[in-house]
Design an enzyme around this catalytic site. Structure first.
Site, short mmCIF file in Angstrom:
data_model
loop_
_atom_site.label_atom_id
_atom_site.label_comp_id
_atom_site.label_asym_id
_atom_site.label_seq_id
_atom_site.Cartn_x
_atom_site.Cartn_y
_atom_site.Cartn_z
N HIS A 164 0.81 -1.23 0.00
CA HIS A 164 0.00 0.00 0.00
C HIS A 164 0.84 1.27 0.00
CE1 HIS A 164 -4.05 -1.77 0.63
NE2 HIS A 164 -3.30 -2.80 0.98
N ASP A 374 3.55 9.50 -1.10
CA ASP A 374 2.35 8.77 -0.68
C ASP A 374 2.11 7.65 -1.69
OD1 ASP A 374 0.04 8.24 0.80
OD2 ASP A 374 -0.54 10.34 0.88
P1 ADQ Z 1 -2.95 6.34 4.53
O1 ADQ Z 1 -1.54 6.79 4.66
O2 ADQ Z 1 -3.70 6.14 5.78
O3 ADQ Z 1 -3.04 5.01 3.64
P2 ADQ Z 1 -4.93 7.62 2.65
O4 ADQ Z 1 -4.79 6.81 1.41
O5 ADQ Z 1 -5.14 9.05 2.38
O6 ADQ Z 1 -3.67 7.49 3.61
O7 ADQ Z 1 -6.16 7.07 3.44
C1 ADQ Z 1 -6.62 7.68 4.60
C2 ADQ Z 1 -8.02 7.18 4.90
O8 ADQ Z 1 -8.34 7.53 6.25
C3 ADQ Z 1 -9.08 7.81 4.01
O9 ADQ Z 1 -10.05 6.86 3.68
C4 ADQ Z 1 -9.66 8.94 4.89
O10 ADQ Z 1 -11.02 9.21 4.65
C5 ADQ Z 1 -9.49 8.36 6.27
N1 ADQ Z 1 -9.29 9.45 7.22
C6 ADQ Z 1 -8.30 10.37 7.23
N2 ADQ Z 1 -8.45 11.23 8.25
C7 ADQ Z 1 -9.57 10.87 8.88
C8 ADQ Z 1 -10.27 11.37 10.04
N3 ADQ Z 1 -9.83 12.40 10.75
N4 ADQ Z 1 -11.38 10.73 10.41
C9 ADQ Z 1 -11.82 9.65 9.71
N5 ADQ Z 1 -11.22 9.15 8.64
C10 ADQ Z 1 -10.10 9.74 8.23
C11 ADQ Z 1 -2.09 4.04 3.14
C12 ADQ Z 1 -1.03 4.64 2.22
C13 ADQ Z 1 -1.69 5.43 1.11
C14 ADQ Z 1 -2.67 4.53 0.34
C15 ADQ Z 1 -3.59 3.79 1.30
C16 ADQ Z 1 -4.40 2.71 0.58
O11 ADQ Z 1 -0.13 5.47 2.96
O12 ADQ Z 1 -0.72 5.96 0.21
O13 ADQ Z 1 -3.47 5.33 -0.51
O14 ADQ Z 1 -2.87 3.14 2.34
O15 ADQ Z 1 -3.59 1.84 -0.11
#
Ligand code: ADQ
Length: 466
Positions: A164, A374
């Site tokens: 991921h 990311d």
């Molecule tokens: P993350 O680094 O966690 O994921 P991201 O892909 O942006 O980053 O996903 C974050 C998730 O958490 C989103 O679904 C978002 O809605 C949720 N989220 C963020 N802040 C929140 C809050 N305050 N309250 C509730 N929900 C919140 C890792 C990798 C990424 C990759 C994903 C999936 O680092 O690059 O895209 O896995 O593979």
């Protein structure tokens, strides 16, 4: 030694975390992050089994089925495992290494030993619950040895691995004292998936430079044109499978919710939004500084910034530093540019329900996504999904995996303050027609390639390969 589950996902965390109240009452809450957001709907559709850690040390409740029909199989980790395997090797060695050394990785032999032990434990748990010939999908950087161990324990299984986070260039990866073990572990899978072709290429380059491995074909998206042949003659497929979102999981918008939120923010002219786990890779401080400089120049009259930061990995030093820098900047900017009862930065260090996030996404005129690195970034896709009418504008880092598919965004280089400021200003002041056209193009992309397409592409490639 086999169970009766024909589809098993194994990830470091279960999709829910266990909480025990002082009176002993136990509750489960959704666990944070992109992996859980992406995989939960897939598991629900398949009615599969999810093997993972329940988020607290020394606890492993009995397996149980969720209301959505997913069988959760908790794995017990000790406090020592949590510190060495999770906080140590996974998040203070591998995470910074794979994110191109935004902070310096630390390598400790005791952490590595825990990583190996915990990977063995996860593999053994999977070996017990998976049916004969089952498909097992191993997730992410915490479990890179699981495919290799599982292959030995259960040669009958069909094993997929998905990373991921980014996969670094061979020159960086070669720092890792245990690089051969990690490569061997990954190559226990039948198919290894990355978000981007560039990640897959990095892995293939590394294999090409490793004695005993032969690489054929080239990295491709949603296809398995590339293969690595291992020392023992097995062929492992490698491909890029850009992850996406489940639009339905964001729920319905609340009627009147947007107006109410904007009123709570003081009916500003422009609402700018950031939503991230509080992680030093996400560039939260940089975006605050860009906002501050634009306010200073008088270029963002009537704008407010709403920054939601989910608490994450809070015991790790670098995360504490990142948090205090962010919070100091929020305080300073409000001190300089806010007025009584009217801050210019609204900051929540909280996890929020998806329905509330949806209202924030809908209300935002501009979404700021500025990671230094990311894997994908689902937040950018969630924002786009919430603007089917082409309203809004996305500022997106070139270094987020999402920039490959969402190239119509206002792209910026987060290492260059002027570049963030330019992209933000264009997003705020750009010609409405142009912004609308770009948002519509991105919306079409996100709607077509949702998380179901991602899972289907990966799992059918895995099925074909064996
Ligand atoms: P993350 O680094 O966690 O994921 P991201 O892909 O942006 O980053 O996903 C974050 C998730 O958490 C989103 O679904 C978002 O809605 C949720 N989220 C963020 N802040 C929140 C809050 N305050 N309250 C509730 N929900 C919140 C890792 C990798 C990424 C990759 C994903 C999936 O680092 O690059 O895209 O896995 O593979």
């Amino acid at each position: 030694m086999s169970g009766d589950n024909s589809f098993v996902v194994v990830a470091n965390r279960l999709p829910v975390d266990l909480h025990t109240a002082p009176d002993g009452t136990r509750t489960w809450t959704p666990s944070p992050g992109g992996l859980v957001a992406a995989l939960s709907p897939v598991l629900e559709h398949q009615q599969g089994c999810w093997v993972g850690w329940p988020g607290v040390p020394d606890e492993a409740p009995e397996p149980f089925r969720t209301d959505a029909g997913v069988l959760l199989h908790p794995v017990r980790l000790t406090q020592g495992d949590f510190e060495g395997f999770y906080e140590g090797f996974s998040n203070a060695s591998l995470w910074p290494l794979y994110h191109d050394l935004i902070v310096t990785p630390e390598y400790h032999r005791e952490w590595w030993a825990r990583y190996r032990d915990v990977n063995l434990l996860f593999a053994q748990e999977v070996a017990e619950v998976a049916a004969e010939g089952a498909t097992v999908w191993v997730q992410d950087y915490q479990l890179q040895l699981v495919p290799g161990i599982l292959r030995q324990l259960r040669p009958d299984l069909r094993i997929g691995f998905f990373l991921h986070i980014p996969f670094p260039g061979a020159d960086l990866f070669r720092q890792l004292p245990w690089r051969e073990e990690i490569i061997r572990g990954l190559l226990g899978a039948d198919l290894i998936g990355f978000h981007l072709e560039s990640n897959a290429r990095n892995f293939l380059d590394l294999c090409a430079g490793t004695e005993g491995l032969t690489v054929s074909g080239t990295a491709a998206t949603r296809r398995t044109d590339a293969h690595v042949t291992t020392h023992d003659g097995r062929s492992v497929a490698v491909g890029a499978f850009p992850i996406s979102i489940d639009v339905d999981s964001l729920g319905e918008g609340t009627p009147g919710g947007v107006e109410k939120l904007r009123a709570e923010l003081g009916d500003p002219q422009t609402v700018i939004l950031g939503v991230d786990r509080l992680d030093y890779t996400k560039g939260i401080l940089q975006r605050l500084l860009a906002f501050e400089e634009l306010l200073e120049a008088g270029a963002l009259e009537g704008a407010v910034l709403l920054q939601i930061a989910t608490p994450s990995r809070e015991r790790i030093d670098q995360y504490q530093v990142a948090r205090s820098q962010v919070e100091e900047a929020v305080g300073r900017i409000n001190g300089r540019f806010g007025s009584m009862g009217r801050p210019v930065v609204h900051y929540l260090h909280q996890s929020l329900p998806k329905s509330q996030l949806r209202t924030f996404y809908e209300a935002a005129d501009v979404m700021l996504v500025t990671p230094f690195k990311d894997g994908m970034n689902l937040v950018a896709k969630e924002y786009v999904a919430c603007h089917p009418d082409g309203s809004g504008a996305l500022v997106l880092s070139e270094f987020a995996g999402a920039a490959v598919e969402l190239h119509q965004a206002n792209l910026c280089n987060p290492f260059d303050m002027e570049s963030i400021k330019r992209a933000l200003l264009t997003a705020v002041q750009g010609a409405p027609d142009v912004m609308r056209e770009r948002m519509l193009a991105m919306h079409a992309q996100v709607s077509e390639y949702d998380v179901d397409r991602w899972a289907e592409a990966f799992l059918s490639a895995l099925g074909e390969h064996r």
